[in-house]
Design an enzyme around this catalytic site. Structure first.
Site, PDB file in Angstrom:
ATOM      1  N   HIS A  50       0.846  -1.196   0.000  1.00  0.00           N
ATOM      2  CA  HIS A  50       0.000   0.000   0.000  1.00  0.00           C
ATOM      3  C   HIS A  50       0.874   1.237   0.000  1.00  0.00           C
ATOM      4  O   HIS A  50       1.952   1.256   0.585  1.00  0.00           O
ATOM      5  CB  HIS A  50      -0.959   0.013   1.190  1.00  0.00           C
ATOM      6  CG  HIS A  50      -0.317  -0.296   2.507  1.00  0.00           C
ATOM      7  ND1 HIS A  50       0.011  -1.575   2.895  1.00  0.00           N
ATOM      8  CD2 HIS A  50       0.087   0.511   3.518  1.00  0.00           C
ATOM      9  CE1 HIS A  50       0.570  -1.548   4.091  1.00  0.00           C
ATOM     10  NE2 HIS A  50       0.639  -0.288   4.488  1.00  0.00           N
ATOM     11  N   HIS A  65       0.751   5.099   1.140  1.00  0.00           N
ATOM     12  CA  HIS A  65       0.041   6.111   1.928  1.00  0.00           C
ATOM     13  C   HIS A  65       0.146   7.462   1.219  1.00  0.00           C
ATOM     14  O   HIS A  65       1.238   7.841   0.757  1.00  0.00           O
ATOM     15  CB  HIS A  65       0.703   6.297   3.297  1.00  0.00           C
ATOM     16  CG  HIS A  65       0.677   5.112   4.199  1.00  0.00           C
ATOM     17  ND1 HIS A  65      -0.228   4.989   5.231  1.00  0.00           N
ATOM     18  CD2 HIS A  65       1.473   4.014   4.273  1.00  0.00           C
ATOM     19  CE1 HIS A  65       0.011   3.866   5.897  1.00  0.00           C
ATOM     20  NE2 HIS A  65       1.038   3.255   5.333  1.00  0.00           N
TER      21      HIS A  65
HETATM   22  P1  AMP Z   1       1.449   0.200   7.366  1.00  0.00           P
HETATM   23  O1  AMP Z   1       1.938   0.466   8.760  1.00  0.00           O
HETATM   24  O2  AMP Z   1       2.262   0.926   6.321  1.00  0.00           O
HETATM   25  O3  AMP Z   1       1.309  -1.271   7.081  1.00  0.00           O
HETATM   26  O4  AMP Z   1       0.005   0.856   7.302  1.00  0.00           O
HETATM   27  C1  AMP Z   1      -1.174   0.136   7.396  1.00  0.00           C
HETATM   28  C2  AMP Z   1      -2.291   1.132   7.357  1.00  0.00           C
HETATM   29  O5  AMP Z   1      -3.508   0.449   7.088  1.00  0.00           O
HETATM   30  C3  AMP Z   1      -2.491   1.893   8.672  1.00  0.00           C
HETATM   31  O6  AMP Z   1      -2.361   3.290   8.429  1.00  0.00           O
HETATM   32  C4  AMP Z   1      -3.903   1.498   9.093  1.00  0.00           C
HETATM   33  O7  AMP Z   1      -4.595   2.545   9.713  1.00  0.00           O
HETATM   34  C5  AMP Z   1      -4.527   1.095   7.779  1.00  0.00           C
HETATM   35  N1  AMP Z   1      -5.633   0.157   7.894  1.00  0.00           N
HETATM   36  C6  AMP Z   1      -5.634  -1.023   8.555  1.00  0.00           C
HETATM   37  N2  AMP Z   1      -6.840  -1.616   8.444  1.00  0.00           N
HETATM   38  C7  AMP Z   1      -7.603  -0.800   7.674  1.00  0.00           C
HETATM   39  C8  AMP Z   1      -8.959  -0.853   7.207  1.00  0.00           C
HETATM   40  N3  AMP Z   1      -9.758  -1.887   7.506  1.00  0.00           N
HETATM   41  N4  AMP Z   1      -9.420   0.161   6.453  1.00  0.00           N
HETATM   42  C9  AMP Z   1      -8.611   1.210   6.149  1.00  0.00           C
HETATM   43  N5  AMP Z   1      -7.326   1.307   6.564  1.00  0.00           N
HETATM   44  C10 AMP Z   1      -6.828   0.330   7.321  1.00  0.00           C
END
Ligand code: AMP
Ligand code: ZN
Length: 138
Positions: free
Chosen positions: A101, A103
């Site tokens: 993903h 951001h």
């Molecule tokens: P990372 O630390 O780069 O893996 O970021 C994962 C991101 O996914 C975090 O910012 C979470 O808030 C986001 N996240 C986790 N579950 C969900 C969800 N169900 N819907 C939207 N965002 C999510």
């Protein structure tokens, strides 16, 4: 490619709700559920890849080619004077969800967000070695 236990695969499949901003046959963008700032969103490939090095380049391009368009929309809505694009690979790098993903994080002055960035100094001899080693792997 789907991983049944992957939360983002389940979002792509519509099994878990999200606030969808954009979708096509290869890419999905949605609001982050734990935003660092208003408008914080994620771009993901629909197919499951744990880290970016595993992805085909054209799929990375499909994800990243959405960045200018989505950034413009985010900036128009949030009036943020800046934003970060962040992409974590591996737990040690802060990756919590093992589905690639990107951001997009709108930034405002004094928002208190940041990244520890303890910059070193590039040693010229070591740089020469590194360039040779990395180029040999490319
Ligand atoms: P990372 O630390 O780069 O893996 O970021 C994962 C991101 O996914 C975090 O910012 C979470 O808030 C986001 N996240 C986790 N579950 C969900 C969800 N169900 N819907 C939207 N965002 C999510
Ligand atoms: Zn997945």
């Amino acid at each position: 490619m789907t991983e049944p236990d992957c939360i983002f695969c389940r979002i792509v499949a519509g099994e878990i709700p999200c606030h969808r901003l954009y979708e096509d046959d290869r890419v999905l963008a949605f609001l982050d559920i734990g935003p660092l700032s208003e408008g914080h969103c994620l771009i993901i490939p629909n197919a499951h890849y744990a880290t970016i090095d595993q992805m085909p380049g054209d799929l990375v391009a499909a994800c990243t080619s959405l960045i200018p368009r989505l950034s413009k929309a985010l900036i128009a809505v949030t009036n943020a004077p800046g934003w970060n694009v962040l992409q974590n690979n591996g737990a040690v790098a802060g990756q919590a969800v093992d589905h690639v993903h990107f951001h997009l994080i709108p930034r405002h002055g004094g928002d208190g967000l940041g990244y520890r960035w303890p910059a070193g100094k590039l040693d010229t001899d070591r740089a020469t070695e590194l360039v040779a080693a990395i180029q040999a792997e490319l």
